[in-house]
Scaffold this motif. Structure first.
Motif, PDB file in Angstrom:
ATOM      1  N   LYS A   1       2.720   9.265  -7.222  1.00 36.07           N
ATOM      2  CA  LYS A   1       3.396   8.570  -6.064  1.00 36.07           C
ATOM      3  C   LYS A   1       4.528   7.664  -6.760  1.00 36.07           C
ATOM      4  O   LYS A   1       4.342   6.921  -7.922  1.00 36.07           O
TER       5      LYS A   1
ATOM      6  N   THR B   1       4.764   0.891   1.165  1.00 36.55           N
ATOM      7  CA  THR B   1       4.950   1.309  -0.252  1.00 36.55           C
ATOM      8  C   THR B   1       4.566   2.959  -0.120  1.00 36.55           C
ATOM      9  O   THR B   1       3.897   3.363   0.749  1.00 36.55           O
TER      10      THR B   1
ATOM     11  N   GLU C   1       2.523   4.031  -2.143  1.00 36.05           N
ATOM     12  CA  GLU C   1       1.156   4.310  -2.351  1.00 36.05           C
ATOM     13  C   GLU C   1       0.286   4.378  -1.045  1.00 36.05           C
ATOM     14  O   GLU C   1      -0.875   4.555  -0.800  1.00 36.05           O
ATOM     15  N   ASP C   2       0.677   3.496   0.095  1.00 34.68           N
ATOM     16  CA  ASP C   2       0.246   3.340   1.465  1.00 34.68           C
ATOM     17  C   ASP C   2       0.483   4.761   1.894  1.00 34.68           C
ATOM     18  O   ASP C   2      -0.612   4.742   3.103  1.00 34.68           O
TER      19      ASP C   2
END
Length: 144
Positions: free
Chosen positions: A92, A104, A106-107
């Protein structure tokens, strides 16, 4: 599927591995596409829906070339989509997808679950980018 194709061809030519020249309504009458790349025995140039049948040979050749280009483009998009589905499982990007929403990369979950997490303006940017590529790429002169 192959057997259904053989039955269909059997109805058109009179034999399972018949000669397309016996098929009088053949789209090959307008332009000979049987020598193009991809036309190979035993089917040769197979167009059961007659999508390449045009009365004008020039139009038939141009449409055939255009469809080949579009087929390659769609194949490449499909390959990128597969990579785009697999790669986020392992990697990511660092940073923010949307700094104003403090979202983000990653979210964002993987797969189809991520569709709802991307902000609306992000979808507008994606669709605009893809649309511009399609418009300018299809308007360019074909190169062989």
């Amino acid at each position: 599927m192959a057997i259904i194709g053989m039955f269909f061809q059997d109805g058109l030519t009179g034999s399972a591995w018949g000669d397309w020249a016996n098929y009088t309504d053949s789209p090959l009458r307008a332009v000979d596409l049987s020598n193009k790349m991809g036309a190979c025995p035993p089917l040769g140039f197979w167009d059961p829906l007659e999508l390449s049948k045009f009365s004008d040979p020039v139009t038939a050749e141009l449409q055939f070339s255009r469809r080949r280009v579009v087929e390659l483009q769609h194949g490449r998009v499909s390959m990128l989509a597969c990579i785009g589905y697999i790669v986020p499982e392992y990697f990511k990007w660092p940073g923010y997808c949307s700094p104003s929403m403090e979202l983000t990369f990653e979210d964002i979950p993987n797969g189809l679950q991520g569709i709802g997490k991307i902000p609306g303006i992000g979808w507008v940017q994606i669709l605009t980018f893809v649309g511009l590529i399609e418009i300018f790429n299809l308007q360019s002169e074909p190169k062989e």
